[in-house]
Design a protein around this motif. Sequence first.
Motif, PDB file in Angstrom:
ATOM      1  N   MET A 192     112.954  30.056  -3.200  1.00 29.88           N
ATOM      2  CA  MET A 192     112.488  29.065  -4.185  1.00 29.88           C
ATOM      3  C   MET A 192     111.167  29.502  -4.807  1.00 29.88           C
ATOM      4  O   MET A 192     111.001  29.505  -6.033  1.00 29.88           O
ATOM      5  N   TYR A 193     110.210  29.869  -3.970  1.00 28.62           N
ATOM      6  CA  TYR A 193     108.896  30.282  -4.478  1.00 28.62           C
ATOM      7  C   TYR A 193     109.017  31.491  -5.405  1.00 28.62           C
ATOM      8  O   TYR A 193     108.395  31.546  -6.469  1.00 28.62           O
ATOM      9  N   SER A 194     109.797  32.477  -4.974  1.00 27.21           N
ATOM     10  CA  SER A 194     109.851  33.748  -5.693  1.00 27.21           C
ATOM     11  C   SER A 194     110.547  33.619  -7.039  1.00 27.21           C
ATOM     12  O   SER A 194     110.130  34.242  -8.027  1.00 27.21           O
ATOM     13  N   LEU A 195     111.621  32.845  -7.098  1.00 25.68           N
ATOM     14  CA  LEU A 195     112.320  32.658  -8.375  1.00 25.68           C
ATOM     15  C   LEU A 195     111.439  31.936  -9.385  1.00 25.68           C
ATOM     16  O   LEU A 195     111.426  32.281 -10.572  1.00 25.68           O
ATOM     17  N   CYS A 196     110.694  30.929  -8.927  1.00 28.61           N
ATOM     18  CA  CYS A 196     109.773  30.246  -9.841  1.00 28.61           C
ATOM     19  C   CYS A 196     108.651  31.199 -10.260  1.00 28.61           C
ATOM     20  O   CYS A 196     108.247  31.232 -11.429  1.00 28.61           O
ATOM     21  N   GLY A 197     108.155  31.977  -9.301  1.00 29.04           N
ATOM     22  CA  GLY A 197     107.115  32.945  -9.621  1.00 29.04           C
ATOM     23  C   GLY A 197     107.591  33.982 -10.618  1.00 29.04           C
ATOM     24  O   GLY A 197     106.840  34.397 -11.516  1.00 29.04           O
ATOM     25  N   LEU A 198     108.835  34.404 -10.483  1.00 28.34           N
ATOM     26  CA  LEU A 198     109.400  35.395 -11.412  1.00 28.34           C
ATOM     27  C   LEU A 198     109.423  34.860 -12.835  1.00 28.34           C
ATOM     28  O   LEU A 198     109.064  35.572 -13.786  1.00 28.34           O
ATOM     29  N   ALA A 199     109.836  33.616 -13.000  1.00 24.17           N
ATOM     30  CA  ALA A 199     109.895  33.030 -14.345  1.00 24.17           C
ATOM     31  C   ALA A 199     108.515  33.023 -14.999  1.00 24.17           C
ATOM     32  O   ALA A 199     108.352  33.410 -16.166  1.00 24.17           O
ATOM     33  N   PHE A 200     107.496  32.592 -14.256  1.00 25.28           N
ATOM     34  CA  PHE A 200     106.143  32.549 -14.822  1.00 25.28           C
ATOM     35  C   PHE A 200     105.595  33.954 -15.060  1.00 25.28           C
ATOM     36  O   PHE A 200     104.877  34.192 -16.042  1.00 25.28           O
ATOM     37  N   LEU A 229      99.770  30.757 -18.912  1.00 26.26           N
ATOM     38  CA  LEU A 229     100.298  30.363 -17.607  1.00 26.26           C
ATOM     39  C   LEU A 229     100.365  28.842 -17.552  1.00 26.26           C
ATOM     40  O   LEU A 229      99.428  28.175 -17.117  1.00 26.26           O
ATOM     41  N   SER A 230     101.492  28.286 -17.992  1.00 25.46           N
ATOM     42  CA  SER A 230     101.624  26.830 -18.056  1.00 25.46           C
ATOM     43  C   SER A 230     103.080  26.449 -18.213  1.00 25.46           C
ATOM     44  O   SER A 230     103.930  27.267 -18.569  1.00 25.46           O
ATOM     45  N   PHE A 231     103.359  25.175 -17.958  1.00 25.58           N
ATOM     46  CA  PHE A 231     104.700  24.661 -18.202  1.00 25.58           C
ATOM     47  C   PHE A 231     104.974  24.556 -19.698  1.00 25.58           C
ATOM     48  O   PHE A 231     106.116  24.530 -20.122  1.00 25.58           O
ATOM     49  N   GLY A 232     103.896  24.501 -20.496  1.00 28.49           N
ATOM     50  CA  GLY A 232     104.080  24.502 -21.937  1.00 28.49           C
ATOM     51  C   GLY A 232     104.762  25.773 -22.418  1.00 28.49           C
ATOM     52  O   GLY A 232     105.580  25.742 -23.342  1.00 28.49           O
ATOM     53  N   SER A 233     104.450  26.899 -21.789  1.00 29.88           N
ATOM     54  CA  SER A 233     105.113  28.161 -22.136  1.00 29.88           C
ATOM     55  C   SER A 233     106.595  28.099 -21.809  1.00 29.88           C
ATOM     56  O   SER A 233     107.433  28.629 -22.544  1.00 29.88           O
ATOM     57  N   GLY A 277     104.810  29.362  -7.401  1.00 32.43           N
ATOM     58  CA  GLY A 277     105.321  30.373  -8.327  1.00 32.43           C
ATOM     59  C   GLY A 277     104.273  30.793  -9.345  1.00 32.43           C
ATOM     60  O   GLY A 277     104.135  31.979  -9.656  1.00 32.43           O
ATOM     61  N   MET A 278     103.501  29.827  -9.864  1.00 32.32           N
ATOM     62  CA  MET A 278     102.438  30.159 -10.810  1.00 32.32           C
ATOM     63  C   MET A 278     101.404  31.067 -10.159  1.00 32.32           C
ATOM     64  O   MET A 278     100.839  31.966 -10.802  1.00 32.32           O
ATOM     65  N   PHE A 279     101.154  30.841  -8.878  1.00 36.93           N
ATOM     66  CA  PHE A 279     100.201  31.675  -8.145  1.00 36.93           C
ATOM     67  C   PHE A 279     100.788  33.063  -7.863  1.00 36.93           C
ATOM     68  O   PHE A 279     100.139  34.093  -8.089  1.00 36.93           O
ATOM     69  N   LEU A 280     102.027  33.121  -7.372  1.00 32.61           N
ATOM     70  CA  LEU A 280     102.651  34.411  -7.060  1.00 32.61           C
ATOM     71  C   LEU A 280     102.817  35.277  -8.297  1.00 32.61           C
ATOM     72  O   LEU A 280     102.803  36.512  -8.206  1.00 32.61           O
ATOM     73  N   ALA A 281     102.991  34.627  -9.456  1.00 33.49           N
ATOM     74  CA  ALA A 281     103.146  35.391 -10.696  1.00 33.49           C
ATOM     75  C   ALA A 281     101.970  36.329 -10.919  1.00 33.49           C
ATOM     76  O   ALA A 281     102.117  37.429 -11.456  1.00 33.49           O
ATOM     77  N   ARG A 282     100.784  35.925 -10.466  1.00 32.53           N
ATOM     78  CA  ARG A 282      99.580  36.730 -10.668  1.00 32.53           C
ATOM     79  C   ARG A 282      99.576  37.991  -9.804  1.00 32.53           C
ATOM     80  O   ARG A 282      98.776  38.900 -10.029  1.00 32.53           O
ATOM     81  N   LEU A 283     100.470  38.053  -8.815  1.00 36.00           N
ATOM     82  CA  LEU A 283     100.548  39.221  -7.939  1.00 36.00           C
ATOM     83  C   LEU A 283     101.639  40.194  -8.370  1.00 36.00           C
ATOM     84  O   LEU A 283     101.774  41.266  -7.783  1.00 36.00           O
ATOM     85  N   ASP A 328      93.260  26.871  -1.152  1.00 36.51           N
ATOM     86  CA  ASP A 328      92.494  27.617  -2.154  1.00 36.51           C
ATOM     87  C   ASP A 328      93.334  27.901  -3.408  1.00 36.51           C
ATOM     88  O   ASP A 328      92.999  27.439  -4.509  1.00 36.51           O
ATOM     89  N   PRO A 329      94.451  28.635  -3.311  1.00 36.39           N
ATOM     90  CA  PRO A 329      95.216  28.922  -4.537  1.00 36.39           C
ATOM     91  C   PRO A 329      95.847  27.690  -5.152  1.00 36.39           C
ATOM     92  O   PRO A 329      95.991  27.608  -6.375  1.00 36.39           O
ATOM     93  N   MET A 330      96.225  26.715  -4.322  1.00 36.61           N
ATOM     94  CA  MET A 330      96.850  25.525  -4.891  1.00 36.61           C
ATOM     95  C   MET A 330      95.862  24.671  -5.672  1.00 36.61           C
ATOM     96  O   MET A 330      96.202  24.079  -6.696  1.00 36.61           O
ATOM     97  N   SER A 331      94.618  24.604  -5.209  1.00 36.22           N
ATOM     98  CA  SER A 331      93.594  23.892  -5.983  1.00 36.22           C
ATOM     99  C   SER A 331      93.331  24.606  -7.298  1.00 36.22           C
ATOM    100  O   SER A 331      93.096  23.977  -8.329  1.00 36.22           O
ATOM    101  N   SER A 332      93.398  25.936  -7.250  1.00 39.80           N
ATOM    102  CA  SER A 332      93.234  26.725  -8.468  1.00 39.80           C
ATOM    103  C   SER A 332      94.365  26.442  -9.457  1.00 39.80           C
ATOM    104  O   SER A 332      94.135  26.288 -10.661  1.00 39.80           O
ATOM    105  N   VAL A 333      95.598  26.344  -8.949  1.00 42.49           N
ATOM    106  CA  VAL A 333      96.736  26.045  -9.821  1.00 42.49           C
ATOM    107  C   VAL A 333      96.616  24.634 -10.385  1.00 42.49           C
ATOM    108  O   VAL A 333      96.912  24.391 -11.568  1.00 42.49           O
TER     109      VAL A 333
END
Length: 525
Positions: A153-161, A172-176, A334-340, A426-431
């Motif tokens: 689940m995490y990785s597929l969402c991260g891939l899309a972003f 990096l947003s749901f608007g995109s 996913g938004m966080f993993l996208a950055r990696l 930490d990363p979730m507060s950033s997101v």
Amino acid sequence: MRKNEKTYRLYKAVFIPAIIILTVEILFGMFFTEEFGTILNHTTYWVGDNFGWWINILSVLSIIFAICFVIFKYGDVRIGGEDAKPEYTNWQWISITICGGIGVGLLFWAMGEPIYHFMTPPAAAGVEAGSREAAIFAVSQAMFNWSFVQYAMYSLCGLAFALLTYNSKKSLSFGSLVEHSFNRKIFWLTTVVQVFAVYALASAVSNSMGAGLLQIGAGIESVFHITQGNMVWLFIAIFVGAFFIISCITGISKGLTKISSITMMLLFFLLGYVLTFGDAQFIGKISTEAFGNIMDNFWSKITYNNTMVPEDQWSNEWTITYWNAFIIFAPVIGMFLARLGKGRTVRQFLLFNILVPSIFCIIWIGVFAGMIMKVQSSGGVDVWAAVQEFGMQTTIYQVLGNMPGGTFIQIVFLVTVIFSFVTLADPMSSVLATLCVRDQQIDDEPPTKIKILMGMIVTTVSYLLVTSGGSDSVKGLLNLGGLLMTIPMLWLFLENFRIGGNLLKKKNHLLDSDKGNNAALKKEA
């Protein structure tokens, strides 16, 4: 304030409604504490009974879609373009991926969970409570709950972003996501999705922190003999909240990478300690049998429900609650993993983000759940009685306290819980902060003030969850939030095929053009 923060505009249409909803929740929890806990407790069963089948279907699809992207040509696409290079080392990627997705969840639920499955297995498992078969089922189900489905689940969402931001050059947003899906901006839809996302994520991180407060409180009671209670939880919440907020405002490349590395070393130390001073032979046996049980029953483990046994609430309390918890986190992790993902192929991104943390979780649970099964079955410690009397958060401390150097290892575990929560919060507060501003690019850090505010909100809600009903309230809010996030998660899953297909067509077109040019040059020569 950093220079790039001056250009941000607060997304008031998202920020204000989300803050109002969370504030109402906080006030309700403060002044109607018992009612708050009761409502959340009933929510678990209402969501499971009415929508458990839907949650299970999405969980199955997450595995199927991940397999499709790995084995077909979609996997050849490189995130960021053919010339993109990775920005993080493999070790940084491993430590951030494992710690960022686990938080305290693995240390809390995966330690106390197996004893529940051992002593109160579901009707669907067809095993007798307390039996050998129940022990193998308990370890295997805990392994499964914390591995493949979650990270798919995490990785597929991260891939899309990642593809939207690095390849399609969008923010990096749901608007995109909305703009790419409909080929135009739809402000009201973007706003609705992001309000739900902010609320669901704030609730989810609060749940994780609530579990952390319970476990840290249990550790302090076990080591320092300070009785758990509202005042102790309040001091813990303030301390841990301040810790992860400071880490968050330093940025991913400074605070998080270092804390994740420290956390990984602590986790490996705990694994080595238990294997050295515990019964490694028993742990090895039950772990391998439990993994075999996963292979034999892979798909049925995803789809457990209480068909024809409505009185059996095991699936609602465990597997469906887990899937809902992961669904809450999936789009935003996913938004966080996208950055990696920059510089990696789609295939590498998925295999790494799914298999590496899954294998680690399976090993971790095999070791600690195996130890708990050994202690319970041999009569060394009545773990089940301790859980009934003191709560699930005490399970691991009861076991560790009876090992050589028990007090020392309890302290190490306590420190690991704190660091593990920081690596998630930490990363979730950033997101969360990212969702509340407009047009942030994927490599930018969100505004410090918004990070601090979101950290304070998460800390407050987590404390109210613990004081209003403990783990039952935690489960209730997870189920409600997960149900809300099923549509955005499925949307991201499906958008992967569209984005990946477009990128493949573009890549094939360029290859055909190169071939044509080479053929023309050869003809001229």
